[in-house]
Each structure stands twice: as structure tokens, then as C-alpha cells.
Design an enzyme around this catalytic site. Sequence first.
Site, PDB file in Angstrom:
ATOM      1  N   HIS A 176     -13.039  -0.817  -1.636  1.00 52.43           N
ATOM      2  CA  HIS A 176     -13.550  -0.472  -0.301  1.00 52.43           C
ATOM      3  C   HIS A 176     -14.418   0.772  -0.330  1.00 52.43           C
ATOM      4  O   HIS A 176     -14.441   1.556   0.625  1.00 52.43           O
ATOM      5  CB  HIS A 176     -12.388  -0.262   0.682  1.00 52.43           C
ATOM      6  N   ASN A 190      -7.997  -5.928   7.408  1.00 51.81           N
ATOM      7  CA  ASN A 190      -9.247  -6.572   6.980  1.00 51.81           C
ATOM      8  C   ASN A 190      -9.764  -7.459   8.104  1.00 51.81           C
ATOM      9  O   ASN A 190      -9.091  -7.625   9.115  1.00 51.81           O
ATOM     10  CB  ASN A 190      -8.969  -7.446   5.737  1.00 51.81           C
ATOM     11  N   TYR A 223      -1.695   4.201  -0.902  1.00 48.17           N
ATOM     12  CA  TYR A 223      -2.798   4.841  -0.152  1.00 48.17           C
ATOM     13  C   TYR A 223      -2.694   6.355  -0.169  1.00 48.17           C
ATOM     14  O   TYR A 223      -3.654   7.049  -0.475  1.00 48.17           O
ATOM     15  CB  TYR A 223      -2.834   4.299   1.280  1.00 48.17           C
TER      16      TYR A 223
HETATM   17 FE1  HDE Z   1      -6.142  -1.739   0.110  1.00 50.04          FE
HETATM   18  N1  HDE Z   1      -6.460  -0.047  -0.870  1.00 50.04           N
HETATM   19  N2  HDE Z   1      -4.712  -2.237  -1.198  1.00 50.04           N
HETATM   20  N3  HDE Z   1      -5.807  -3.521   1.039  1.00 50.04           N
HETATM   21  N4  HDE Z   1      -7.474  -1.242   1.435  1.00 50.04           N
HETATM   22  C1  HDE Z   1      -7.361   0.914  -0.535  1.00 50.04           C
HETATM   23  O1  HDE Z   1      -6.890   3.219  -0.554  1.00 50.04           O
HETATM   24  C2  HDE Z   1      -4.126  -1.404  -2.090  1.00 50.04           C
HETATM   25  C3  HDE Z   1      -4.888  -4.504   0.700  1.00 50.04           C
HETATM   26  C4  HDE Z   1      -7.768  -1.886   2.621  1.00 50.04           C
HETATM   27  O2  HDE Z   1     -11.579   2.590   4.844  1.00 50.04           O
HETATM   28  C5  HDE Z   1      -7.254   2.122  -1.386  1.00 50.04           C
HETATM   29  O3  HDE Z   1      -7.910   5.041   0.276  1.00 50.04           O
HETATM   30  C6  HDE Z   1      -3.023  -2.025  -2.747  1.00 50.04           C
HETATM   31  C7  HDE Z   1      -4.680  -5.406   1.776  1.00 50.04           C
HETATM   32  C8  HDE Z   1      -8.752  -1.175   3.346  1.00 50.04           C
HETATM   33  O4  HDE Z   1     -10.589   4.157   3.626  1.00 50.04           O
HETATM   34  C9  HDE Z   1      -6.145   1.795  -2.346  1.00 50.04           C
HETATM   35  C10 HDE Z   1      -2.956  -3.296  -2.250  1.00 50.04           C
HETATM   36  C11 HDE Z   1      -5.500  -4.987   2.788  1.00 50.04           C
HETATM   37  C12 HDE Z   1      -9.075  -0.059   2.600  1.00 50.04           C
HETATM   38  C13 HDE Z   1      -5.682   0.443  -1.852  1.00 50.04           C
HETATM   39  C14 HDE Z   1      -3.994  -3.415  -1.289  1.00 50.04           C
HETATM   40  C15 HDE Z   1      -6.188  -3.815   2.311  1.00 50.04           C
HETATM   41  C16 HDE Z   1      -8.255  -0.111   1.427  1.00 50.04           C
HETATM   42  C17 HDE Z   1      -8.529   2.544  -2.056  1.00 50.04           C
HETATM   43  C18 HDE Z   1      -1.982  -4.409  -2.649  1.00 50.04           C
HETATM   44  C19 HDE Z   1      -5.725  -5.613   4.157  1.00 50.04           C
HETATM   45  C20 HDE Z   1     -10.117   1.006   2.911  1.00 50.04           C
HETATM   46  C21 HDE Z   1      -8.824   3.897  -1.556  1.00 50.04           C
HETATM   47  C22 HDE Z   1      -0.620  -4.109  -2.245  1.00 50.04           C
HETATM   48  C23 HDE Z   1      -4.512  -5.828   4.899  1.00 50.04           C
HETATM   49  C24 HDE Z   1      -9.536   2.042   3.812  1.00 50.04           C
HETATM   50  C25 HDE Z   1      -7.854   4.151  -0.530  1.00 50.04           C
HETATM   51  C26 HDE Z   1     -10.642   3.025   4.126  1.00 50.04           C
HETATM   52  C27 HDE Z   1      -8.253   0.892   0.423  1.00 50.04           C
HETATM   53  C28 HDE Z   1      -4.591  -0.091  -2.385  1.00 50.04           C
HETATM   54  C29 HDE Z   1      -4.291  -4.625  -0.599  1.00 50.04           C
HETATM   55  C30 HDE Z   1      -7.185  -3.131   3.098  1.00 50.04           C
HETATM   56  C31 HDE Z   1      -6.544   1.759  -3.802  1.00 50.04           C
HETATM   57  C32 HDE Z   1      -2.126  -1.361  -3.820  1.00 50.04           C
HETATM   58  C33 HDE Z   1      -3.735  -6.588   1.768  1.00 50.04           C
HETATM   59  C34 HDE Z   1      -9.324  -1.567   4.695  1.00 50.04           C
HETATM   60  O5  HDE Z   1      -5.147   2.727  -2.235  1.00 50.04           O
END
Ligand code: HDE
Length: 486
Positions: free
Chosen positions: A56, A129, A339
Site C-alpha cells: 500500500h 479495502n 500494523y
Molecule cells: Fe495490510 N498492511 N496486511 N491488509 N493494509 C499494511 O501497514 C498486513 C490486509 C491494508 O493507508 C501495512 O502501515 C498483514 C487486509 C491497508 O497506511 C502492513 C496482513 C486488508 C493498508 C500490513 C494484511 C489490508 C495496509 C504496510 C495479513 C484489508 C494501508 C504498512 C494478516 C482488510 C494503510 C502499514 C495505510 C498496510 C500488514 C492484510 C489493508 C505491512 C500482516 C486483509 C488499507 O503492516
Amino acid sequence: MSNQIKHLTTSYGAPVADNQNSMTAGSRGPTLIQDVHLLEKLAHFNRERVPERVVHAKGAGAHGYFKVTNDMSIYTKAKLFNGVGKTTPMFIRFSTVAGELGSADTVRDPRGFAVKFYTEEGNYDLVGNNTPIFFIRDAIKFPDFIHTQKRDPRTHLKNPNAIWDFWSLSPESLHQVTYLMGDRGIPATLRHMNGYGSHTFKWVNAQGEAVWVKYHFKTEQGVKNMSNDVAAKLAGENPDYHTEDLFNAIEKGDFPKWKLYVQIMPLEDANTYRFDPFDVTKVWSHKDYPLIEVGQMVLNRNPENYFAEVEQATFSPGTLVPGIEPSPDKMLQGRIFAYSDAHRYRVGANHNLLPINRPKVEVNNYQRDGQMRSDNNSGHSVYYEPNSFGGPTELPAAKTTAFQVSGAADSVPYDHNDHYTQAGDLYRLMTEEERTRLIATIVGAMKPVERDEIKLRQIQHFFQADPEYGERVANGLGLAIPQEVK
Ligand code: HDE
């Protein structure tokens, strides 16, 4: 605004006499190390980038407000959802998933829909999302999945072999793959797409009664999508098309709006529902749990500074307020750790002190020090608890509701594994034109896959979801459905 000229200064406030010429020994002499303005300017320039988000990375943000249109206090004591007319300031960040900070907006990819509500009880982050589901359902698979979406370690190119190998070996991804390869995979703009909390959460009311809940933000602009051709053209001509559209719409007062709805499931239904309600690769039927209106989100102010407000924004599914609690969804549980860990790495231990992340309520705790402690570090107030000096004390009423757990501590797979019904339902919901576009997109994406074994494995999943779905992809790839599958 006073029209008094502002003098140029160093970061420590001293006036700068000359910003055109480095200090040298004579006109041709070497540059002097005592030119602290030069040194500071070059050194700070080298440190302008913080690590981009590992997923993202490319995003756009806006400020706005959320207003309750239907009181939810029967379900939750969370004050931001209590009382018609209750208005809460919020900030949203939209994003793509796989691309780097400078990548194109109009790619086929889910879109992040991360909302930070600055509530009177502290911040509440709903980090979703534009899809109600996800590709996988256990956090432990996320790094592997994202590796396949990023660049091949040898070629540094996107690798369709990895993408389809992983998906064909992870049948739970079929529902989201169908969604992603369909029309909604490329939104026309960030204003013409829905947003979802995706996971199941728990709402608790003032009497301690709990329900399961799923969030749906329905765009009031109407859902509009972008074709592959237009998307490819824009990715070259204007890679920031979505970012620009959102900024311009708000700038000219065309404020994008979404209606927030929830689905509510009684706690006990989770034990008997035909799908695992905590499996984020599945939806709850709207027939079973109809949408209930909650309120309206309006975006009405652009960031003043992108880096300060968008790049430094930190969202976490663990940023919760009383009345809103996690469910046992394994992806949600994993995200609750990931996060804040990402924020401490990317922005720093005190990231919640930054204006964009700082709550709009008083923060009282015993956390002290750490890098970039930009407030007064709680002055000389008492710095431990318990204490006899009037330091902040707990609020027992904010306690998370207790819940029963059962079973042995173990690495346990899900016990609901029907990955075909909902993916097939989504395919059968599509019009003939939508199906034709879906098949063409999938065939185009799968053509470069080198090994027929991977293609055939994926085709079998499409076939199990719906025979026509599988047949049409197989035909497009010039392959036959294996007899044993029929
Ligand atoms: Fe993320 N995700 N994600 N994700 N995600 C990140 O956090 C993660 C998942 C989503 O605008 C990271 O700050 C794991 C689902 C958004 O700053 C990180 C898993 C959904 C954003 C991370 C998921 C999301 C992130 C990268 C599996 C929708 C941007 C940097 C368990 C429901 C937020 C950060 C923003 C960002 C980890 C799966 C949505 C790496 C471990 C499911 C919108 O921490």
C-alpha cells in the site's frame, strides 16, 4: 496574514545570509566545512525519505467527517455511532497494494480504504479495502502472498508464474481472484468504489451485549470501473490519475460521499452459519444479514502537505475504542500486531504524536521518552503506576468483554473449506458482458505462465466454482479441462 518578509533560516532558526553560493576559500578555493547551512541542507536532503509502506505504498488521502443517520446504541456503545447527527472528524487514505510509491494508480489491484475516526474516546481506525474479502485467511501466509505480488528476486520483474502458482495452491483465494479479475479490479476513480472493513468485528453495547459486525461503505457517486485499455493508457500518460481526480474533486467542492452500512450477526449464529464468519475470504449473504444504514462519510478537505498528512499517517486495526472489539479472524489478529510494528519501524515509536495521528482527546499514560518525543513528554508528572501522586488511573468501564475460548493450543487449519460456492455465485451474478471481460482478463494474465501444470491447477478451481467459468478460461488458454475434474 502579516505581509512582513520572512527571512530564510537554518533548522535551528539562525538567519541565512546567502542561499546561492557555497562558502569557499576565494572564488576557486575548496568549499569550507564550516558552511553549516550547506552541510545541513545537503544532509537533510539525504534524509527526506522515510521507508515506504511495504504494501500500500502508493496512496492518496483526504480529511472529512462522519455523521450518524441511524443510532447504533442498541448494538454498540462506541460514541461515534451513538445518536443521530453525531459528527466525528476523520481522515482517509486510499491506496493500491502491490506497487511502489511511484507506481501507477490505474493498475488491477485491490484499493486500500483506511479510515481514521478522531472520536471523543480516542482514535478508531477501520483499515479496509475496496473488496469485502481477501486472498488468504491466515496472517502467516501474508508475507508469502505479497512476495508473489512484488518483484522476482532475480529479474526484478513482476512474475505471473509466482502469482498463479501461489493462487492455484491456495484455493481460498478463488473468490477474491474472481473479484479482482472482474470489472471492480480497476475503479474508474477512488470516488466511484465502495469500501469494506472486510473482517468481522465485535460490537458491544452499554449493557455488555455483543454482536458480530461487518462494515460496508457504499459510494454515493455510484460504482464505476475502468477498462484494461483505458487503465493501461493512463498508467503511461498519467500514473497519478486517481490521486489527481480525488484532489481536484475536493478542491472544486465536489465532495465525495459514502453511506456506511453494517451487517449484524447474533453472536450464537457464528457456531452454525454455513460459512465460517471469521474467514475473510468469504462474505455473509445479505439475505441472511441485511445491510443496516449507520451514517454518511463526506470528504471535504485536501491535505495541506502530502508527506505530513498522508505519508506519515499510521492506521492500525488494533486502534479501537470501547464498544468495538476484534473477532477471532486470524487475519485480523495478525494485523493487530503487524500494523503498529510497521509504524514503529517506518515512522517511529512516537508516531501517534504526529499531528495527523494524534487523537483529538487528552492522552494520559506513563509512556515516556523514545525518539522524536515532540510533546513535553508529560513534563514532571508522575511517571509510574500505581502511585500516590494523582497520576492517571484505569477506567474499568472500558474493559474489553470477556469471552469463552476452547480447544488445544495448536497450529489449527480452518474447518470450513468450501472455496467454490461463493466464487461461483459471484461468477453467476455477472452479466454475460462482465463474464466475457473477466475471462479475457484472466486469460491475458495467465498466458505468460510457463508451466501448463500451474494453469491446469488454476483452471480446475475455476471449473469447480462453475463449469462454464473453467471451460471458458481453458478455451482461452488452449487447454482442455482434465477428465478427472469433470
Ligand atoms: Fe495490510 N498492511 N496486511 N491488509 N493494509 C499494511 O501497514 C498486513 C490486509 C491494508 O493507508 C501495512 O502501515 C498483514 C487486509 C491497508 O497506511 C502492513 C496482513 C486488508 C493498508 C500490513 C494484511 C489490508 C495496509 C504496510 C495479513 C484489508 C494501508 C504498512 C494478516 C482488510 C494503510 C502499514 C495505510 C498496510 C500488514 C492484510 C489493508 C505491512 C500482516 C486483509 C488499507 O503492516
